[in-house]
Design an enzyme around this catalytic site. Structure first.
Site, PDB file in Angstrom:
ATOM      1  N   ARG A   1      46.864 100.185 -37.681  1.00  0.00           N
ATOM      2  CA  ARG A   1      46.415  99.928 -39.051  1.00  0.00           C
ATOM      3  C   ARG A   1      44.956  99.527 -39.124  1.00  0.00           C
ATOM      4  O   ARG A   1      44.307  99.656 -40.155  1.00  0.00           O
ATOM      5  CB  ARG A   1      47.253  98.794 -39.668  1.00  0.00           C
TER       6      ARG A   1
ATOM      7  N   GLU B   1      41.705  85.915 -36.317  1.00  0.00           N
ATOM      8  CA  GLU B   1      41.608  84.530 -36.798  1.00  0.00           C
ATOM      9  C   GLU B   1      40.123  84.220 -36.879  1.00  0.00           C
ATOM     10  O   GLU B   1      39.484  83.983 -35.853  1.00  0.00           O
ATOM     11  CB  GLU B   1      42.277  83.578 -35.806  1.00  0.00           C
TER      12      GLU B   1
ATOM     13  N   ASN C   1      30.045  79.371 -49.292  1.00  0.00           N
ATOM     14  CA  ASN C   1      29.094  80.098 -50.151  1.00  0.00           C
ATOM     15  C   ASN C   1      29.055  81.574 -49.789  1.00  0.00           C
ATOM     16  O   ASN C   1      29.242  81.938 -48.625  1.00  0.00           O
ATOM     17  CB  ASN C   1      27.675  79.547 -49.940  1.00  0.00           C
TER      18      ASN C   1
ATOM     19  N   ARG D   1      15.749  85.456 -47.619  1.00  0.00           N
ATOM     20  CA  ARG D   1      16.080  84.171 -48.246  1.00  0.00           C
ATOM     21  C   ARG D   1      15.792  83.071 -47.232  1.00  0.00           C
ATOM     22  O   ARG D   1      16.133  83.195 -46.063  1.00  0.00           O
ATOM     23  CB  ARG D   1      17.548  84.117 -48.679  1.00  0.00           C
TER      24      ARG D   1
ATOM     25  N   HIS E   1      15.686  77.333 -45.604  1.00  0.00           N
ATOM     26  CA  HIS E   1      16.242  76.230 -46.389  1.00  0.00           C
ATOM     27  C   HIS E   1      16.987  75.199 -45.540  1.00  0.00           C
ATOM     28  O   HIS E   1      17.586  75.543 -44.529  1.00  0.00           O
ATOM     29  CB  HIS E   1      17.261  76.778 -47.401  1.00  0.00           C
TER      30      HIS E   1
ATOM     31  N   LYS F   1      25.979  74.759 -40.989  1.00  0.00           N
ATOM     32  CA  LYS F   1      26.367  76.025 -41.624  1.00  0.00           C
ATOM     33  C   LYS F   1      26.996  76.958 -40.604  1.00  0.00           C
ATOM     34  O   LYS F   1      26.423  77.178 -39.530  1.00  0.00           O
ATOM     35  CB  LYS F   1      25.131  76.715 -42.224  1.00  0.00           C
TER      36      LYS F   1
ATOM     37  N   HIS G   1      17.408  77.199 -42.291  1.00  0.00           N
ATOM     38  CA  HIS G   1      18.133  78.472 -42.159  1.00  0.00           C
ATOM     39  C   HIS G   1      17.545  79.525 -43.091  1.00  0.00           C
ATOM     40  O   HIS G   1      17.170  79.227 -44.230  1.00  0.00           O
ATOM     41  CB  HIS G   1      19.614  78.243 -42.515  1.00  0.00           C
TER      42      HIS G   1
ATOM     43  N   TYR H   1      28.996  81.707 -45.820  1.00  0.00           N
ATOM     44  CA  TYR H   1      28.842  80.561 -44.922  1.00  0.00           C
ATOM     45  C   TYR H   1      29.538  79.331 -45.466  1.00  0.00           C
ATOM     46  O   TYR H   1      29.475  79.022 -46.639  1.00  0.00           O
ATOM     47  CB  TYR H   1      27.370  80.250 -44.603  1.00  0.00           C
TER      48      TYR H   1
ATOM     49  N   LYS I   1      10.807  80.195 -55.598  1.00  0.00           N
ATOM     50  CA  LYS I   1      10.859  78.955 -54.804  1.00  0.00           C
ATOM     51  C   LYS I   1      10.400  79.216 -53.373  1.00  0.00           C
ATOM     52  O   LYS I   1       9.618  78.458 -52.802  1.00  0.00           O
ATOM     53  CB  LYS I   1      12.306  78.439 -54.827  1.00  0.00           C
ATOM     54  N   ASP I   2      10.889  80.312 -52.800  1.00  0.00           N
ATOM     55  CA  ASP I   2      10.602  80.569 -51.385  1.00  0.00           C
ATOM     56  C   ASP I   2       9.186  81.081 -51.135  1.00  0.00           C
ATOM     57  O   ASP I   2       8.717  81.064 -49.999  1.00  0.00           O
ATOM     58  CB  ASP I   2      11.647  81.527 -50.809  1.00  0.00           C
TER      59      ASP I   2
HETATM   60  C1  TDO Z   1      22.662  76.773 -52.395  1.00  0.00           C
HETATM   61  C2  TDO Z   1      23.337  76.674 -53.781  1.00  0.00           C
HETATM   62  C3  TDO Z   1      22.729  77.204 -54.890  1.00  0.00           C
HETATM   63  N1  TDO Z   1      23.327  77.107 -56.099  1.00  0.00           N
HETATM   64  C4  TDO Z   1      22.669  77.721 -57.272  1.00  0.00           C
HETATM   65  C5  TDO Z   1      21.246  77.261 -57.538  1.00  0.00           C
HETATM   66  C6  TDO Z   1      20.595  78.497 -58.156  1.00  0.00           C
HETATM   67  O1  TDO Z   1      20.864  78.534 -59.556  1.00  0.00           O
HETATM   68  C7  TDO Z   1      21.339  79.650 -57.509  1.00  0.00           C
HETATM   69  C8  TDO Z   1      20.560  80.326 -56.389  1.00  0.00           C
HETATM   70  O2  TDO Z   1      20.135  79.316 -55.479  1.00  0.00           O
HETATM   71  P1  TDO Z   1      19.061  79.634 -54.357  1.00  0.00           P
HETATM   72  O3  TDO Z   1      17.951  80.432 -54.925  1.00  0.00           O
HETATM   73  O4  TDO Z   1      18.711  78.352 -53.667  1.00  0.00           O
HETATM   74  O5  TDO Z   1      19.917  80.585 -53.393  1.00  0.00           O
HETATM   75  P2  TDO Z   1      19.564  81.080 -51.927  1.00  0.00           P
HETATM   76  O6  TDO Z   1      18.091  81.348 -51.837  1.00  0.00           O
HETATM   77  O7  TDO Z   1      20.488  82.140 -51.535  1.00  0.00           O
HETATM   78  O8  TDO Z   1      19.855  79.741 -51.093  1.00  0.00           O
HETATM   79  C9  TDO Z   1      20.557  79.771 -49.887  1.00  0.00           C
HETATM   80  O9  TDO Z   1      19.701  80.312 -48.885  1.00  0.00           O
HETATM   81  C10 TDO Z   1      20.225  80.313 -47.551  1.00  0.00           C
HETATM   82  C11 TDO Z   1      19.127  80.799 -46.633  1.00  0.00           C
HETATM   83  C12 TDO Z   1      20.810  79.019 -47.154  1.00  0.00           C
HETATM   84  O10 TDO Z   1      20.722  78.573 -46.022  1.00  0.00           O
HETATM   85  C13 TDO Z   1      21.632  78.323 -48.177  1.00  0.00           C
HETATM   86  O11 TDO Z   1      21.963  77.013 -47.800  1.00  0.00           O
HETATM   87  C14 TDO Z   1      20.993  78.346 -49.537  1.00  0.00           C
HETATM   88  O12 TDO Z   1      19.863  77.472 -49.532  1.00  0.00           O
HETATM   89  O13 TDO Z   1      22.574  79.125 -57.025  1.00  0.00           O
HETATM   90  C15 TDO Z   1      24.536  76.473 -56.257  1.00  0.00           C
HETATM   91  O14 TDO Z   1      25.080  76.374 -57.392  1.00  0.00           O
HETATM   92  N2  TDO Z   1      25.162  75.933 -55.148  1.00  0.00           N
HETATM   93  C16 TDO Z   1      24.597  76.016 -53.921  1.00  0.00           C
HETATM   94  O15 TDO Z   1      25.222  75.530 -52.923  1.00  0.00           O
END
Ligand code: TDO
Length: 185
Positions: free
Chosen positions: A22, A27, A47, A58, A61, A71, A117, A130, A170-171
């Site tokens: 199949r 696990e 996430n 991305r 962070h 993570k 990360h 993650y 942001k980045d």
């Molecule tokens: C990280 C995070 C973001 N958010 C929201 C905030 C914002 O409106 C939207 C997108 O957030 P960001 O632009 O920060 O998403 P992103 O750039 O994908 O952030 C992620 O990047 C990778 C590399 C990581 O390691 C993660 O921990 C996280 O920081 O999601 C949450 O609601 N919960 C969460 O845990």
């Protein structure tokens, strides 16, 4: 198979796939084995993000203490290049390690608290997944410039496909590494 990497605390996990007519069964996470062989942590949030374009970047962070996150990263569609930058005090500060994660290889990358990360996707419509060991704490959300320089050596060498035009606002404005020295002391 669970394998420690050269930067202490980092591991790759390659769960066994039991193949049959199949397909396969695997696990992909076991609390008991993870705690015994990797780290005695509890995951509290999981996430997922989809990146439409190949080359999407991305990061880098992390969350600051007392909300620092470990993570456990995997890729469930497409493929990506995943990087951890060591922010712990000491000789490994600024050193980094990257892993290729894909839906096909099923590899997982464990990044404990104390690292930044980031990742870059290698295929369109790549999905990263993650589990993290602390809840999202927007007031403790922090970052590091993807192209940071470092007094004791070069910064991260991203794959050629990485496209800085895809970075979030942001980045594009994350700080240099010296500004985060001492965060995890
Ligand atoms: C990280 C995070 C973001 N958010 C929201 C905030 C914002 O409106 C939207 C997108 O957030 P960001 O632009 O920060 O998403 P992103 O750039 O994908 O952030 C992620 O990047 C990778 C590399 C990581 O390691 C993660 O921990 C996280 O920081 O999601 C949450 O609601 N919960 C969460 O845990």
């Amino acid at each position: 198979m669970i394998s420690p990497l050269s930067l202490s605390g980092l591991f790759t996990l390659d769960p066994v796939r039991h193949g049959d007519d199949r397909g396969w069964f695997s696990e992909v996470f076991r609390t008991d084995k993870f705690r015994e062989q990797v780290a005695d942590v509890t995951f509290v949030q999981e996430n997922r993000s989809l990146s439409q374009q190949a080359g999407t970047m991305r990061g880098l962070h992390f969350q600051t203490p007392p909300h620092a996150q470990g993570k456990l990263v995997s890729c469930i569609a497409g493929s990506l290049w995943d990087v951890a930058v060591d922010l712990r005090p000491g000789p490994s500060f600024g050193k980094w390690h990257a892993e290729e994660l894909s839906a096909q290889n099923g590899r997982q990358f464990w990044i404990p608290a104390g690292f930044a990360h980031g990742f870059c996707t290698r295929e369109p419509n790549t999905v990263i997944s993650y589990k993290v060991t602390a809840f999202y704490a927007p007031d403790h959300d922090a970052g590091l410039a993807w192209d940071f320089g470092h007094a004791d050596g070069a910064g991260v060498t991203w794959p050629e496909i990485a496209n800085p035009d895809t970075l979030s606002a942001k980045d594009r404005n994350q700080p240099e590494i010296e500004t985060v020295r001492g965060v995890f002391a």
